[in-house]
Design a protein around this motif. Structure first.
Motif, short mmCIF file in Angstrom:
data_model
loop_
_atom_site.label_atom_id
_atom_site.label_comp_id
_atom_site.label_asym_id
_atom_site.label_seq_id
_atom_site.Cartn_x
_atom_site.Cartn_y
_atom_site.Cartn_z
N ALA A 152 4.47 2.79 10.19
CA ALA A 152 5.62 3.30 9.47
C ALA A 152 5.31 4.55 8.68
O ALA A 152 4.27 4.66 8.04
N ASP A 153 6.21 5.53 8.74
CA ASP A 153 6.14 6.69 7.88
C ASP A 153 6.87 6.34 6.59
O ASP A 153 7.60 5.39 6.49
N GLY A 154 6.68 7.16 5.56
CA GLY A 154 7.41 6.96 4.31
C GLY A 154 6.57 6.22 3.31
O GLY A 154 5.54 5.63 3.63
N ALA A 155 7.02 6.26 2.03
CA ALA A 155 6.23 5.68 0.97
C ALA A 155 6.64 4.25 0.69
O ALA A 155 7.69 3.82 1.10
N ARG B 85 0.83 -1.20 0.00
CA ARG B 85 0.00 0.00 0.00
C ARG B 85 0.86 1.25 0.00
O ARG B 85 2.07 1.19 0.24
N ASN B 86 0.22 2.40 -0.24
CA ASN B 86 0.92 3.66 -0.07
C ASN B 86 1.39 3.79 1.38
O ASN B 86 0.64 3.53 2.31
N GLY B 87 2.66 4.18 1.55
CA GLY B 87 3.19 4.32 2.89
C GLY B 87 3.76 3.05 3.48
O GLY B 87 4.17 3.03 4.64
N ILE C 158 5.18 -5.93 1.22
CA ILE C 158 5.71 -5.14 2.32
C ILE C 158 4.57 -4.36 2.95
O ILE C 158 3.70 -3.83 2.25
N ASP C 159 4.56 -4.30 4.27
CA ASP C 159 3.52 -3.56 4.97
C ASP C 159 4.09 -2.98 6.26
O ASP C 159 4.74 -3.68 7.03
N ARG C 160 3.87 -1.69 6.45
CA ARG C 160 4.36 -0.97 7.63
C ARG C 160 5.84 -1.22 7.88
O ARG C 160 6.27 -1.46 9.00
N GLY C 161 6.61 -1.21 6.78
CA GLY C 161 8.05 -1.30 6.89
C GLY C 161 8.62 -2.69 7.03
O GLY C 161 9.84 -2.84 7.16
#
Length: 313
Positions: free
Chosen positions: A310-313, A39-41, A209-212
């Motif tokens: 998590a922050d970031g794309a 997802r985005n982020g 990948i999800d939340r880093g």
């Protein structure tokens, strides 16, 4: 040879309490199209930017084509090309200007730069617009300029960070065809996307990948085995107890007004009959990569509940 080797890589942006990437370890073989799906982020762009030497890891180590991103960035930059998610073409320059000048900067001769520019612009159907300033082109054509710049090079490793955002279905397929041609030349590709059909069409291997965090990776066949059932039934959410549906299989809230049940053919028939009796709308279809993604990552409600992640794309 590995195109990318990441060992326990984390990234925490300044001022953030959370990791955009959290101890990610990943080996990507050369000569393949490897897709980061999320997802985005989720952390896709952060990982690509570190591999492309635009960001340094907070901890851990990344090697790209055998070189360390922290200490040998110059060696890596000579061997890679990238379509950045945030990239935009220069308004006053034409598609030809962008591609030809980029090839010249990378050391191509005049003749080679002209030949390669014409080839990729024709491939992406930009050749007829080659002399029009980017400011006069559609958003989709501007995006294809960036793809053309990256793919005109002889880089060993191509980073494509959501390259088909904003493209119509025909343009997306043009880009897909160019990606396949690139791979057929023995090159390596690291692709990020949140389009399931894109991942299924192009990928040799996929990591979700999800939340880093990398939550699963493997071939498409490997990922489909995450769901043991072979059929999905989507049933309207209103008017039925999720507990009742769980007797037919695994239930996931899609976040779109329906509940998705992963089951087998015999149980799918029974569930369909139940939905008909209750006058509920439903659909039945085979399990797809999209289903694997939804079952692992969750739904919109879960995303909101985890918005402190998590922050970031």
């Amino acid at each position: 040879m590995l195109a990318v080797k990441a060992s326990r890589v984390s990234k925490v942006y300044k001022g953030s309490r959370y990791a955009a990437l959290d101890e990610v370890s990943l080996d990507i073989d050369a000569g393949m199209t490897f897709t980061l799906l999320g997802r985005n982020g989720a952390g896709k762009t952060t990982f690509v930017r570190m591999c492309a030497t635009q960001l340094l890891p907070t901890s851990g180590r990344i090697e790209v084509l055998g070189y360390d991103v922290a200490s040998q960035a110059g060696m890596i930059r000579n061997l890679i090309s990238i379509v950045p998610q945030e990239g935009r073409p220069l308004r006053a320059l034409t598609p030809w200007d962008h591609v030809y000048n980029w090839l010249k900067i990378r050391g191509e001769s005049n003749e080679s730069a002209k030949e390669k520019s014409a080839e990729i612009l024709q491939k992406l159907e930009l050749y007829d617009a080659r002399d029009r300033p980017a400011m006069n082109l559609s958003g989709g054509m501007k995006q294809k300029i960036l793809v053309a710049m990256a793919m005109a090079t002889d880089a060993e490793l191509l980073f494509l960070d959501e390259p088909t955002i904003g493209l119509d279905p025909i343009s997306r397929r043009q880009v897909w065809s160019a990606i396949r041609d690139w791979k057929d030349r023995g090159r390596s590709i690291l692709l990020t996307t949140h389009y399931m059909d894109e991942a299924e069409m192009l990928s040799d291997r996929v990591a979700i990948i999800d939340r880093g965090k990398i939550i699963v990776h493997g071939t498409l066949q490997d990922l489909r085995k995450v769901i043991p059932q072979n059929v999905r039934v989507d049933v309207a959410k209103n008017g039925i107890d999720p507990g009742l549906l769980s007797s037919y299989g695994s239930v996931v809230d899609t976040g779109a007004g329906s509940l998705r049940v992963f089951t087998y053919e015999s149980a799918a028939r029974e569930l369909s009959e139940l939905a008909i009796k209750r006058n509920l709308s439903f659909t039945v279809s085979p399990v797809t990569l999209d289903d694997v993604f939804v079952s692992l990552v969750g739904n919109a409600a879960n995303e909101e509940a985890g918005s402190g992640g998590a922050d970031g794309a």
